[in-house]
Design a protein around this motif. Structure first.
Motif, short mmCIF file in Angstrom:
data_model
loop_
_atom_site.label_atom_id
_atom_site.label_comp_id
_atom_site.label_asym_id
_atom_site.label_seq_id
_atom_site.Cartn_x
_atom_site.Cartn_y
_atom_site.Cartn_z
N VAL A 61 0.87 -1.19 0.00
CA VAL A 61 0.00 0.00 0.00
C VAL A 61 0.90 1.23 0.00
CG1 VAL A 61 -1.80 1.26 1.24
CG2 VAL A 61 -1.79 -1.24 1.28
N PRO A 62 0.77 2.10 -1.00
CA PRO A 62 1.62 3.29 -1.05
C PRO A 62 1.24 4.29 0.05
CG PRO A 62 0.04 3.32 -2.84
CD PRO A 62 -0.13 2.00 -2.15
N LYS A 63 2.21 5.05 0.49
CA LYS A 63 2.02 6.06 1.54
C LYS A 63 0.86 6.99 1.20
CE LYS A 63 3.16 8.78 5.05
NZ LYS A 63 2.74 8.44 6.41
N ALA A 64 0.70 7.34 -0.05
CA ALA A 64 -0.37 8.26 -0.45
C ALA A 64 -1.76 7.71 -0.10
CB ALA A 64 -0.29 8.53 -1.95
N ALA A 65 -1.89 6.39 0.00
CA ALA A 65 -3.20 5.79 0.28
C ALA A 65 -3.60 5.92 1.74
CB ALA A 65 -3.20 4.32 -0.13
N TYR A 66 -2.64 5.93 2.66
CA TYR A 66 -2.96 6.04 4.10
C TYR A 66 -2.46 7.33 4.72
CZ TYR A 66 1.75 4.02 4.58
OH TYR A 66 3.09 3.77 4.50
N GLY A 67 -1.68 8.09 4.00
CA GLY A 67 -1.25 9.42 4.43
C GLY A 67 -0.70 9.50 5.84
N ASP A 68 -1.22 10.44 6.62
CA ASP A 68 -0.73 10.66 7.97
C ASP A 68 -1.39 9.75 9.01
OD1 ASP A 68 0.95 12.67 7.09
OD2 ASP A 68 -0.55 14.25 7.40
N ALA A 69 -2.26 8.85 8.58
CA ALA A 69 -2.95 7.97 9.52
C ALA A 69 -2.01 6.98 10.19
CB ALA A 69 -4.07 7.20 8.81
N ILE A 70 -0.88 6.68 9.52
CA ILE A 70 0.13 5.79 10.08
C ILE A 70 1.48 6.46 9.87
CG2 ILE A 70 1.14 3.48 10.07
CD1 ILE A 70 -1.40 2.52 8.59
N ASN A 71 2.24 6.58 10.95
CA ASN A 71 3.53 7.27 10.91
C ASN A 71 4.63 6.34 10.40
OD1 ASN A 71 5.48 9.22 11.28
ND2 ASN A 71 5.76 8.74 13.45
N THR A 72 4.54 6.00 9.14
CA THR A 72 5.57 5.22 8.47
C THR A 72 5.43 5.46 6.97
OG1 THR A 72 6.60 3.02 8.29
CG2 THR A 72 4.20 3.09 8.24
N VAL A 73 6.47 5.20 6.23
CA VAL A 73 6.41 5.42 4.78
C VAL A 73 6.35 4.12 3.99
CG1 VAL A 73 7.55 7.67 4.91
CG2 VAL A 73 8.92 5.61 4.58
N SER A 74 6.45 2.98 4.67
CA SER A 74 6.43 1.70 3.95
C SER A 74 6.02 0.58 4.92
CB SER A 74 7.80 1.41 3.34
OG SER A 74 8.77 1.28 4.35
#
Length: 133
Positions: A93-106
């Motif tokens: 799942v790319p970062k753009a799909a979950y944005g700031d909801a989870i503090n990780t990029v991958s």
């Protein structure tokens, strides 16, 4: 280095020499349920504190595997990510799909990846048990 979080597992009692866990979390984002594979000395702390997931978001620790060192846990976790991405890039799942909801990029995957991840975790557990026997 200052806190002892970066050290060689072979020559230091620092963070990577301590026991650690590979974990699999379920994160019920309202628009996109996902799973996260990672490693941490404290999975519960990682889930709520470090990942910055809002309290109203339903989460679950699906599985943890205790490994003798953080160095080993990190290596096994990285191997799992490499295998997943080489087998099924569409599960990431790319970062753009979950944005700031989870503090990780991958390291975030679609729930469809769960059976394959569980299989890899079974393999790790069996391998580690064999090494410790």
């Amino acid at each position: 280095m200052l806190w002892g979080a970066c050290a060689c597992a072979g020559c230091s009692p620092g963070g990577t020499a301590k026991a650690s866990y590979i974990y699999l979390f379920r994160i019920g984002l309202p628009h996109l349920p996902v799973i996260k594979l990672g490693y941490s000395a404290s999975p519960a702390k990682r889930l709520r504190h470090q990942l910055g997931i809002a309290k109203e978001i339903e989460t679950e620790v699906i599985r943890t595997i205790r490994l003798p060192t953080g160095h080993l846990a990190r290596g096994e976790e990285e191997r799992c990510h490499r295998n997943l991405l080489s087998e099924r890039l569409d599960w990431e799942v790319p970062k753009a799909a979950y944005g700031d909801a989870i503090n990780t990029v991958s390291e975030i995957y679609l729930p469809a990846a769960e059976p394959r991840i569980m299989s890899m975790l079974d393999e790790i557990e069996a391998r580690v048990a064999g090494q410790l026997a």
